[in-house]
Design a protein around this motif. Structure first.
Motif, PDB file in Angstrom:
ATOM      1  N   ASP A 195      -6.697  37.947  72.024  1.00 45.52           N
ATOM      2  CA  ASP A 195      -5.327  38.420  71.819  1.00 45.52           C
ATOM      3  C   ASP A 195      -4.751  37.810  70.543  1.00 45.52           C
ATOM      4  O   ASP A 195      -5.438  37.077  69.824  1.00 45.52           O
ATOM      5  CB  ASP A 195      -4.440  38.169  73.046  1.00 45.52           C
ATOM      6  N   CYS A 196      -3.480  38.082  70.275  1.00 41.31           N
ATOM      7  CA  CYS A 196      -2.851  37.691  69.009  1.00 41.31           C
ATOM      8  C   CYS A 196      -2.617  36.189  68.868  1.00 41.31           C
ATOM      9  O   CYS A 196      -2.210  35.734  67.805  1.00 41.31           O
ATOM     10  CB  CYS A 196      -1.546  38.446  68.821  1.00 41.31           C
ATOM     11  N   ARG A 197      -2.875  35.401  69.907  1.00 42.07           N
ATOM     12  CA  ARG A 197      -2.737  33.951  69.790  1.00 42.07           C
ATOM     13  C   ARG A 197      -3.941  33.318  69.093  1.00 42.07           C
ATOM     14  O   ARG A 197      -3.930  32.152  68.756  1.00 42.07           O
ATOM     15  CB  ARG A 197      -2.553  33.322  71.178  1.00 42.07           C
ATOM     16  N   ASP A 213      -3.470  33.536  58.168  1.00 43.08           N
ATOM     17  CA  ASP A 213      -3.450  33.733  59.621  1.00 43.08           C
ATOM     18  C   ASP A 213      -3.611  32.403  60.351  1.00 43.08           C
ATOM     19  O   ASP A 213      -4.396  31.551  59.939  1.00 43.08           O
ATOM     20  CB  ASP A 213      -4.585  34.672  60.049  1.00 43.08           C
ATOM     21  N   GLY A 250      -3.973  30.530  64.358  1.00 37.02           N
ATOM     22  CA  GLY A 250      -4.213  30.760  65.778  1.00 37.02           C
ATOM     23  C   GLY A 250      -5.283  29.841  66.327  1.00 37.02           C
ATOM     24  O   GLY A 250      -5.747  28.918  65.651  1.00 37.02           O
ATOM     25  N   CYS A 300       2.709  34.586  70.289  1.00 35.67           N
ATOM     26  CA  CYS A 300       2.186  35.308  69.131  1.00 35.67           C
ATOM     27  C   CYS A 300       3.227  35.332  68.022  1.00 35.67           C
ATOM     28  O   CYS A 300       4.419  35.474  68.301  1.00 35.67           O
ATOM     29  CB  CYS A 300       1.842  36.735  69.517  1.00 35.67           C
TER      30      CYS A 300
END
Length: 98
Positions: free
Chosen positions: A33-35, A66, A68, A97
């Motif tokens: 996912d976006c995390r 980016d 994460g 996110c």
């Protein structure tokens, strides 16, 4: 994966804004996912903090612009910026996110 991956983290400074180390991705990674931060084998990954406790396999860092999480096993460390490690509680905002 749960909402909060871990209760604690290790950082180089109280704000977790200083780099801990840099490494090279040993293989491609695409997060669930976006995390998570995605990267390709050979890309430079910069580590800002390491989760500890129930999710010790995840570190947080950046690739380009980016940011994460990623599995620490996918990184070959090639430079340490700090030998200091502070243990701090995680925040809810560590797991949202952007």
């Amino acid at each position: 994966l749960g909402r909060r991956f871990a209760e604690r983290k290790r950082c180089a400074d109280p704000e977790c804004s200083m780099l801990m180390c840099r490494g090279k991705a040993v293989r491609d990674f695409k997060g669930p996912d976006c995390r998570f931060v995605n990267f390709k084998k050979g890309e430079a990954v910069y580590v800002y903090y390491k989760l500890i406790g129930k999710s010790t396999e995840l570190w947080a860092g950046s690739v380009g612009s980016d940011f994460g999480y990623f599995p620490k096993d996918l990184l070959e460390i090639n430079h340490n910026y700090s030998n200091e490690e502070l243990e701090l509680p995680t925040d809810e905002t560590d797991f949202v996110c952007f």
